[in-house]
Every structure is written in structure tokens, then in C-alpha cells.
Motif scaffolding. Sequence first.
Motif, PDB file in Angstrom:
ATOM      1  N   LYS A   1       2.034  18.728 -45.174  1.00 43.64           N
ATOM      2  CA  LYS A   1       2.333  19.798 -44.213  1.00 43.64           C
ATOM      3  C   LYS A   1       1.338  20.945 -44.344  1.00 43.64           C
ATOM      4  O   LYS A   1       0.860  21.491 -43.344  1.00 43.64           O
ATOM      5  N   VAL A   2       1.022  21.310 -45.577  1.00 41.31           N
ATOM      6  CA  VAL A   2       0.065  22.400 -45.803  1.00 41.31           C
ATOM      7  C   VAL A   2      -1.318  22.007 -45.295  1.00 41.31           C
ATOM      8  O   VAL A   2      -1.983  22.784 -44.594  1.00 41.31           O
ATOM      9  N   SER A   3      -1.757  20.781 -45.617  1.00 41.12           N
ATOM     10  CA  SER A   3      -3.092  20.358 -45.190  1.00 41.12           C
ATOM     11  C   SER A   3      -3.189  20.288 -43.669  1.00 41.12           C
ATOM     12  O   SER A   3      -4.225  20.629 -43.078  1.00 41.12           O
ATOM     13  N   GLN A   4      -2.111  19.866 -42.998  1.00 37.74           N
ATOM     14  CA  GLN A   4      -2.114  19.805 -41.531  1.00 37.74           C
ATOM     15  C   GLN A   4      -2.210  21.203 -40.932  1.00 37.74           C
ATOM     16  O   GLN A   4      -2.925  21.417 -39.937  1.00 37.74           O
ATOM     17  N   LEU A   5      -1.507  22.162 -41.523  1.00 40.84           N
ATOM     18  CA  LEU A   5      -1.581  23.541 -41.035  1.00 40.84           C
ATOM     19  C   LEU A   5      -2.976  24.121 -41.230  1.00 40.84           C
ATOM     20  O   LEU A   5      -3.532  24.763 -40.336  1.00 40.84           O
ATOM     21  N   VAL A   6      -3.552  23.899 -42.417  1.00 42.68           N
ATOM     22  CA  VAL A   6      -4.902  24.405 -42.711  1.00 42.68           C
ATOM     23  C   VAL A   6      -5.919  23.784 -41.759  1.00 42.68           C
ATOM     24  O   VAL A   6      -6.798  24.467 -41.217  1.00 42.68           O
ATOM     25  N   ASP A   7      -5.800  22.479 -41.535  1.00 40.35           N
ATOM     26  CA  ASP A   7      -6.701  21.786 -40.617  1.00 40.35           C
ATOM     27  C   ASP A   7      -6.565  22.339 -39.202  1.00 40.35           C
ATOM     28  O   ASP A   7      -7.562  22.550 -38.495  1.00 40.35           O
ATOM     29  N   GLY A   8      -5.328  22.605 -38.784  1.00 36.38           N
ATOM     30  CA  GLY A   8      -5.096  23.157 -37.449  1.00 36.38           C
ATOM     31  C   GLY A   8      -5.724  24.524 -37.277  1.00 36.38           C
ATOM     32  O   GLY A   8      -6.344  24.806 -36.242  1.00 36.38           O
ATOM     33  N   VAL A   9      -5.584  25.390 -38.274  1.00 37.14           N
ATOM     34  CA  VAL A   9      -6.176  26.731 -38.194  1.00 37.14           C
ATOM     35  C   VAL A   9      -7.695  26.640 -38.162  1.00 37.14           C
ATOM     36  O   VAL A   9      -8.359  27.376 -37.423  1.00 37.14           O
ATOM     37  N   ASP A  10      -8.256  25.724 -38.944  1.00 41.50           N
ATOM     38  CA  ASP A  10      -9.708  25.563 -38.966  1.00 41.50           C
ATOM     39  C   ASP A  10     -10.237  25.179 -37.584  1.00 41.50           C
ATOM     40  O   ASP A  10     -11.297  25.650 -37.166  1.00 41.50           O
ATOM     41  N   LYS A  11      -9.504  24.350 -36.863  1.00 38.19           N
ATOM     42  CA  LYS A  11      -9.916  23.939 -35.514  1.00 38.19           C
ATOM     43  C   LYS A  11      -9.871  25.117 -34.542  1.00 38.19           C
ATOM     44  O   LYS A  11     -10.584  25.134 -33.538  1.00 38.19           O
ATOM     45  N   MET A  12      -9.008  26.098 -34.823  1.00 36.71           N
ATOM     46  CA  MET A  12      -8.900  27.250 -33.927  1.00 36.71           C
ATOM     47  C   MET A  12     -10.126  28.160 -33.976  1.00 36.71           C
ATOM     48  O   MET A  12     -10.310  29.022 -33.128  1.00 36.71           O
ATOM     49  N   LYS A  13     -10.979  27.969 -34.969  1.00 33.07           N
ATOM     50  CA  LYS A  13     -12.136  28.856 -35.117  1.00 33.07           C
ATOM     51  C   LYS A  13     -13.107  28.740 -33.954  1.00 33.07           C
ATOM     52  O   LYS A  13     -13.975  29.583 -33.767  1.00 33.07           O
ATOM     53  N   PHE A  14     -12.945  27.683 -33.150  1.00 35.12           N
ATOM     54  CA  PHE A  14     -13.850  27.529 -32.018  1.00 35.12           C
ATOM     55  C   PHE A  14     -13.726  28.694 -31.036  1.00 35.12           C
ATOM     56  O   PHE A  14     -14.652  28.976 -30.271  1.00 35.12           O
ATOM     57  N   ILE A  15     -12.589  29.415 -31.058  1.00 38.40           N
ATOM     58  CA  ILE A  15     -12.411  30.540 -30.139  1.00 38.40           C
ATOM     59  C   ILE A  15     -13.487  31.596 -30.385  1.00 38.40           C
ATOM     60  O   ILE A  15     -14.139  32.078 -29.461  1.00 38.40           O
ATOM     61  N   GLU A  16     -13.687  31.966 -31.662  1.00 37.70           N
ATOM     62  CA  GLU A  16     -14.708  32.955 -31.968  1.00 37.70           C
ATOM     63  C   GLU A  16     -16.099  32.430 -31.620  1.00 37.70           C
ATOM     64  O   GLU A  16     -16.953  33.153 -31.127  1.00 37.70           O
TER      65      GLU A  16
END
Length: 637
Positions: free
Chosen positions: A97-112
Motif C-alpha cells: 500500500k505504501v509503495s503504491q501511494l509513493v509510486d502514484g505521487v511520483d507520477k503526479m510530478k508531471f504537472i510541474e
Amino acid sequence: MVDTTNPILKDCKNDNSKLKIWVKSLTDDLLKQRLILTACNFAKKFHKSDIDHLIKVTDILAQLGMNTDVLIAGILHDIVETQPTLLDEIEQRFGSKVSQLVDGVDKMKFIEELNDNKHKVIHNKVDTERLRNMLLAMAEDVRVILIKLADRLDNMRALRDHNVEKQRRIARETLDLFAPLANRLGMWQIKWELEDWSLRYLEPENYKEIAQFLDERRVDREKYIQQVLDKLLLALDNAGIKAELSGRPKHIYSIWRKMKKKGLDFQEVFDVRAVRVIVNTIPECYATLRIVHQQWQPLPTEFDDYISNPKPNNYQSLHTAVIGPDKKIFEVQIRTDEMHNHAEFGVASHWRYKEGDSEYNDNFEQRLAGLRHILQWNDEDGDVNDFLEQFKSDMFDENVYVLSPQGQVIDLPQGSKPLDFAYALHSKLGHRCNGVKVNNKKVPLNYSLKSGDVVNILTIKEESPKRYWLTQPDHLKTKEARDSIRNWFKKQDNKQHILDGRQLLDCLLQCLNIQNYKIDNLAEQLNIDSVNELLAAIGRGEIAMKRIADTFKQEINLTPYVDIEVIADDKIGLLGEISEMFSQENINILATNTKTNKTENRAYLKYELEVNNITELTGILLKIDNLDCVVKVWRNK
């Protein structure tokens, strides 16, 4: 602005004793304390021992009541940016669960990355709305968005240390993208702080002026509100209603926005003076409203019932404005504790103080399903009916949001293919398509696009769309792409259309084993003036082969059982491929016979099929004929 940072974290830096005090403030569970401290020590390895930002982000998540998995993900949320292989180690140490959350947040960096000076993606409201939709569509777990919002909030709190240009760029992005996203998710606490920080850097003079006005009148305002609270509390006690009363803070951005929208001076913004009443039940909300209106004269135009008619983000409360002591107007909000919890924390309220799988329930999942549609409502002050109409129109056709290599966001219907994307960018790009890469990997043209995909259309020099793009149901989704292809064929040389039409019609006649057929009879049946016009229309793709087949009903006297034959290049898996086609078309195979000629490398197949009508037969014959390895397919008399 009020500093809402946890005082324990003031100058915490790398002080291990303060770090332990902070962790103990999060939970009394010793095992969870150890896990969080382990995560902190793990993060220090990749941040040169300075994890100040990560701790502050995690503290924001703790204030939202997030569970241990989310807190650990907050601590680790940006350490995989340059080392993706760390995800495996994170999963081993802290769970999937933690790794999936971390991976999801990392993918969000495309916004910046999309919004930097290189791409300049955010040009207008449409672009911003696409990015917001894309952001939520990509998040398999909404808590990923919560972590991203907490990350942005701490960045805004620290923005004072950067140059003016960066302050304005990030503040603009925050006001356009992240604050409205927090609002759609009902996260009022994060929304107002993001808005106030953004205004501070975008309109520094206006911000300082309003802040100064608020500060100068703070003592008088607090004294006035206390007088109102005392009177209202006595009236509620006499009515037997237990309530929690407080002065409601009014935030600088909302004051500035109201002044700008209505052309008011600061003194005219009456809801700077505001009261909040929290009671136990919905009937008590309305009883309290009645008592408020008995004590002070209400302003009829300033009443809103968001309990009976919640806002799109499920916000519920009663709002009223009354003329109070000294003929000064003040605002009153009335709600239950549950409503207040949702108003403060939005979707986060559904995870507060819960651990494990129990944090989900069917009702909540249904509400989350509607959030993607809620994001499409862009005007915060628009009529609710406008939102409902938008909601109805989008309810059954959720979009996907994909990017060009240059960072342009394109929204397409669910199930769209690379060709739909190409034609959405430009018709000429679609006409020249010769392949596609998605996320730097080659994929077939029937690949179903997903939100967040980066799509690169491979092209040839000359425009050369293929007719089979129109006939294959899994190559195109959008009407716009189909129309572009059809229009291209219409513009081509008419002689070529006639040749193409003749070839297609001959293929159909061969498949159906119709001989000595007079084509002028077909033209007459279809009300087309000449054979050449008929063939040109077929060549342009204006007349479907199944429609033509329907006119052959008299020529064939079709029975439920039909024999067909296939000659094809012999290859491994041929029988399975054709059998799968029959299965997909729900056609029953009654008998089959197969022979191969190794010298010629040919396969000779015979099938006895059960078909309902000529349209069904035509469809399967043409589908088999489209296989590259098939030399000939026909209906046997």
C-alpha cells in the motif's frame, strides 16, 4: 496570515529528540511509532539527512487524520524521483500500500514538468480543467491526491525564500490548478490556505491592505462576535439545543474575491463578521436557523440551504446573513458535526482515524466515482443546474487524458485509440500515421489509451490513411476521426475510387460466391444513378459492405447452415485465430475440415456454420478476408 505549522516542528531540522516527540504526537501505538521513525531514517539516506520538507508534509497529512500507511508514504513521497528501483525496497520494508501511494505521487510530478517555462501548457481555463481531470483520472487511490496537495501546501509555505518570478509562477499554478482541486475534493482547510498564499505572491499590495484592515479591526470584531455568541448561546440553551459556537475566520482571498467581484470596499464585506454553530442533528440545524432569525432580522437574499441541496463536492450547511447589533450585518453557518468534519476535510474525512481495509465502504466508493465528473464543473460561482447538466452529459462517457510529446493535454472518450489522438491533434497527422509509440514503447493501433499516456505518432511523408481503419471496429472510437478519414477518401481521384470500389465489390461477390451479377441492378436498388457513381461511393467508404450484402438476399436464398472455404498461408495458430473470430461474432461451428500442403505451404479449411442472416455471414467473411495470411475465402453453394 495565521501560521498553521505544527509548533513541534519549529526548527526541527535533524534534531532526533524533537523528531521522536513529533512521532509520539501522531500515535500512541509503539509499533506505528517505530515504523514512522524507520521511514524517517530511510528517507534521510537520500536527502543528505535533511527531511524537513517531508516531515512537514506528513504532519499536514496527520492533521487530516490519515492513517499510518499514508503518513509513511508522505515521508517517502519524493525519494523515488531519481531512483525508481527504490519502490521494490519500499514495498519490502513498508508494504504494497505504501509503495503504491509513493509510486502514484511520483507520477503526479508531471504537472510541474508540464507547467514549466519549456512547455507553457496552462494557457486558459480549458487547459487547466484538462490537467485537473487528468490528475484525478491518473490517481488510482484518491489519497495520492491528498499527499500531492499536502506537498504543494508546504511548498507554498516555504515560497517566501524564492525569487519573485518563481513565486508568481508557482502561485499562479496553485491558484489555477491545486486550490480548485482541493475545493472539488471538499478539503476546505487546504483550499483556503493555498488561496491565501497564492494571493500573497500574485497581489502583494492587495493582500497586505486586507491583512492590515483585518488586524486593525480584530479586537473590535472579536468583541462584537463574542456579544453575538453570548446572546445566541442563551437562546439555544432555553430551547434545549446543545451547540458548539465559534467565530468563523474569514480568509483574505475570499474577502479579496468578493470585493473584486461585487466592486465593494472592505467595510462593505459584511461576512468578515461570521459565526459558526455546530449541533447534533439535522432537525436541530433548522431549529437553530429559526432561533437565529428570531433574534436578528434576516436578509432574504443571503440565505442558502446546502443541507437540502448540497454543493457538488457534497458540502452541507445552512448559510444565512442577519442584521445584528449596531445594524451591522454578520453571517451564520449552521451544520452538524458530521457536516463540519466533511466541510473541513472533504474526502479525507472518510479515512480519518481508520486503519486497514475497513477504511473503504460501498457508499464512499460510489461518491468517489462521481468526483471525476465534479472536476469538470469549472465555475465555482455558477448555477448548480449548469453542473447537473454537465454531470448528466458526461455520466456515461468518462474521458481519458493523454499527452503529446510536447506536453499538450488532449481529452478523448474512454476507449479511444492512437488514431483518435492523432486526428484530434491534426487531420494531416492522422493521415500520415504509420505507427505509434506510447510511453516510448511501440504499440498496435488498437491499443486503448489510458490517462497519463504520452503518445508519439510515427509518420510517413505522404498522406496515406488506410481504408481498413474504417472497417476494423477496434481501430477508431471518435466520430471526428472517422469523418476525417472519409473526407480524405472523398477528395481523392474519382478514377481511383472507382477502381477501389470495384475491388471491394468483387471481393464481396467472391466471398458470397455470387456469379454473373449485374452491377447496374445493385445501383438501381440503392437509388444511385450509375455504376461508376456506385463504385466510387463504395471506394470512398460511403456505403458499407454489410449494406450491400443486404441487397443480395434474393440472389443467395440463404439457409441457417452455410459452408465456407478458406485458402491461406499455413502458419501456427491459424485455426485458433479463425475460431476466435467465430466466437467473437457468436457464430456456431457445426463441422470443420482441414488439409495442408507442405510443398505449397498452403492450408485448405472448410467450415459448416450456423448463421442467422446474410449480414452476419458477410461480416465474418470480410473479417477472415482481412487476415494477412488469407489468400481467398468464399461461401460454398
